[in-house]
Write a protein that holds these residues in place. Structure first.
Motif, mmCIF file in Angstrom:
data_model
loop_
_atom_site.group_PDB
_atom_site.id
_atom_site.type_symbol
_atom_site.label_atom_id
_atom_site.label_comp_id
_atom_site.label_asym_id
_atom_site.label_seq_id
_atom_site.Cartn_x
_atom_site.Cartn_y
_atom_site.Cartn_z
ATOM 1 N N PHE A 120 -3.136 -1.521 -9.624
ATOM 2 C CA PHE A 120 -3.212 -0.512 -8.569
ATOM 3 C C PHE A 120 -4.683 -0.197 -8.318
ATOM 4 C CE2 PHE A 120 -3.939 2.407 -12.030
ATOM 5 C CZ PHE A 120 -4.615 3.486 -11.476
ATOM 6 N N LEU A 162 -0.604 -2.763 -6.065
ATOM 7 C CA LEU A 162 -0.630 -1.637 -5.133
ATOM 8 C C LEU A 162 -2.057 -1.589 -4.597
ATOM 9 C CD1 LEU A 162 1.442 0.914 -7.242
ATOM 10 C CD2 LEU A 162 2.261 -0.838 -5.639
ATOM 11 N N ILE A 187 6.937 7.228 -1.941
ATOM 12 C CA ILE A 187 7.052 6.852 -3.353
ATOM 13 C C ILE A 187 8.503 6.678 -3.796
ATOM 14 C CG2 ILE A 187 6.523 7.589 -5.707
ATOM 15 C CD1 ILE A 187 3.970 8.919 -4.545
ATOM 16 N N ASP A 235 0.846 -1.188 0.000
ATOM 17 C CA ASP A 235 0.000 0.000 0.000
ATOM 18 C C ASP A 235 0.885 1.243 0.000
ATOM 19 O OD1 ASP A 235 -2.107 -1.739 0.080
ATOM 20 O OD2 ASP A 235 -2.558 -1.432 2.199
ATOM 21 N N VAL A 236 0.435 2.285 -0.721
ATOM 22 C CA VAL A 236 1.238 3.495 -0.905
ATOM 23 C C VAL A 236 0.360 4.706 -0.593
ATOM 24 C CG1 VAL A 236 2.613 4.871 -2.510
ATOM 25 C CG2 VAL A 236 2.600 2.374 -2.712
ATOM 26 N N TRP A 277 2.593 14.337 -5.886
ATOM 27 C CA TRP A 277 2.212 12.949 -5.600
ATOM 28 C C TRP A 277 1.890 12.139 -6.857
ATOM 29 C CZ3 TRP A 277 -1.428 9.176 -6.164
ATOM 30 C CH2 TRP A 277 -1.349 8.083 -5.290
ATOM 31 N N VAL A 303 -3.998 2.935 -2.586
ATOM 32 C CA VAL A 303 -3.183 4.117 -2.871
ATOM 33 C C VAL A 303 -4.070 5.354 -2.785
ATOM 34 C CG1 VAL A 303 -1.631 2.798 -4.358
ATOM 35 C CG2 VAL A 303 -3.500 4.058 -5.393
ATOM 36 N N THR A 304 -3.533 6.407 -2.183
ATOM 37 C CA THR A 304 -4.227 7.685 -2.081
ATOM 38 C C THR A 304 -3.194 8.751 -1.725
ATOM 39 O OG1 THR A 304 -6.317 8.642 -1.218
ATOM 40 C CG2 THR A 304 -4.792 7.743 0.393
ATOM 41 N N TYR A 348 -7.040 2.826 -6.537
ATOM 42 C CA TYR A 348 -7.037 4.190 -6.019
ATOM 43 C C TYR A 348 -8.225 4.414 -5.080
ATOM 44 C CZ TYR A 348 -6.807 9.278 -5.869
ATOM 45 O OH TYR A 348 -6.707 10.577 -5.441
ATOM 46 N N PHE A 386 4.038 9.018 -8.447
ATOM 47 C CA PHE A 386 3.391 7.722 -8.247
ATOM 48 C C PHE A 386 3.265 6.953 -9.555
ATOM 49 C CE2 PHE A 386 -0.559 5.258 -8.449
ATOM 50 C CZ PHE A 386 -0.268 4.284 -7.510
#
Length: 331
Positions: free
Chosen positions: A283, A246, A225, A218-219, A266, A249-250, A285, A270
């Motif tokens: 990924f 991923l 990053i 998780d990012v 960001w 991600v947020t 979002y 990313f």
């Protein structure tokens, strides 16, 4: 363990291969994992039904996500877990998208007075009724799914032990496989939010290749990053012939309201990270206004920012252009 290659995304992969020389991304590595796309990155969103629909509508029909994020905990009663499954089926069916895949975060915390995770009790068999109910719910949903068992496992907020986590993972996975459910398991790290820990410490939670279909991480914050840790994690996944998701991600603490400034801080780095790491194959979002959900759910997310891409035209247009690259697989 030999993985099964799913070819339902073959047409998109062929078009991506034809266009790959015209774009600036590393060609994807293909490992033949369950529900792994060929040469592309599966696009997902969420993490509530309304947020998903707003995200998909903002992007447009030709960029519709493949994966739909949802969550459930084994701390709930079997009846509550079945109710969750009925709700997921209802919400997915309401989209009219037969190919939309659930990406399930299966939580294993809560319910114990000493603050520890449920992993040891699950491994011991104390929650077999909940595992059965979860499998019943997946069968009711009736779609190919990703399940991130005990996601963010090394995070101190979960309080899992290495032995307990591995035992609970194997018990859950064995039950799903015995039921022959259409599920790909995702071993999902907390990444930078947990420190990040040295990769050796993270690997102490690993159940083994035979029990895992995908790796994940998780990012969130911008400073995560560029961490070498993510590239090292992807490299190690490649050595184990595992694609990387991923999973959450947020743009935490950044948001979208400052437009190009937020994109440069960001979003740009990313998506460059995705393009540069060929093991990344999905990924998802999180399209949330975090202050609202902080108040609604009682978590300390109040300062994470408004991350809804539709709330800033510059971010939205840049995001649409990124999603138009042949790298990404949409529904």
């Amino acid at each position: 363990m030999k993985k099964t290659l799913i070819t339902t995304f073959g047409v998109g992969a062929f078009l991506a291969a034809c266009s790959i020389a015209q774009d600036d991304f590393a060609p994807r590595k293909n490992f033949g994992a369950l529900y792994e796309p060929v040469d592309t990155v599966l696009h997902g969103g969420g993490q509530d039904p309304a947020g998903f629909l707003e995200y998909a509508e903002a992007l447009g029909e030709n960029r519709y996500p493949v994966a739909w994020m949802t969550y459930i905990s084994l701390s709930h009663s079997p009846e509550r877990i079945l109710e969750w499954g009925r709700g997921v089926k209802r919400d997915l069916d309401a989209t009219g998208k037969d190919g939309l895949m659930p990406q399930v975060g299966l939580n294993m915390t809560g319910g114990l007075d000493d603050g520890t995770g449920l992993d040891v009790a699950i491994a011991r068999g104390d929650y077999d009724a909940q595992i059965k109910a979860f499998c019943d719910a997946l069968e009711l949903i009736g779609r190919p799914s990703f399940v991130r068992i005990g996601y963010e496992f090394e995070g101190g907020w979960n309080n899992y032990s290495e032995k307990g986590f591995i035992g609970s993972w194997i018990r859950i996975t064995k039950t799903m496989r015995e039921r022959e459910l259409p599920v790909a398991t995702v071993w999902c790290s907390a990444g930078g939010s947990a420190g990040p820990r040295p990769i050796e410490e993270v690997f102490a939670f690993y159940p083994g290749d035979e029990w895992v279909d995908w790796w994940g991480v998780d990012v969130f914050s911008a400073n995560e990053i560029p961490m070498p840790w993510i590239a090292d994690f992807c490299d190690l996944a490649g050595e184990h012939e595992m694609p990387v998701m991923l999973g959450e991600v947020t743009p935490r603490y950044v948001g979208v309201l400052d437009g190009q400034e937020d994109w440069d801080e960001w979003f740009g780095p990313f998506f460059e990270m995705i393009r540069d790491n060929p093991e990344i194959k999905s990924f998802c979002y999180i399209n949330w206004e975090w202050a609202y959900w902080s108040e609604k759910l009682g978590f300390q997310w109040y300062d994470w920012g408004d991350c809804r891409i539709q709330k800033n035209e510059t971010v939205l247009e840049n995001y649409r252009r990124e999603m138009d690259r042949p790298l990404y697989q949409h529904l």
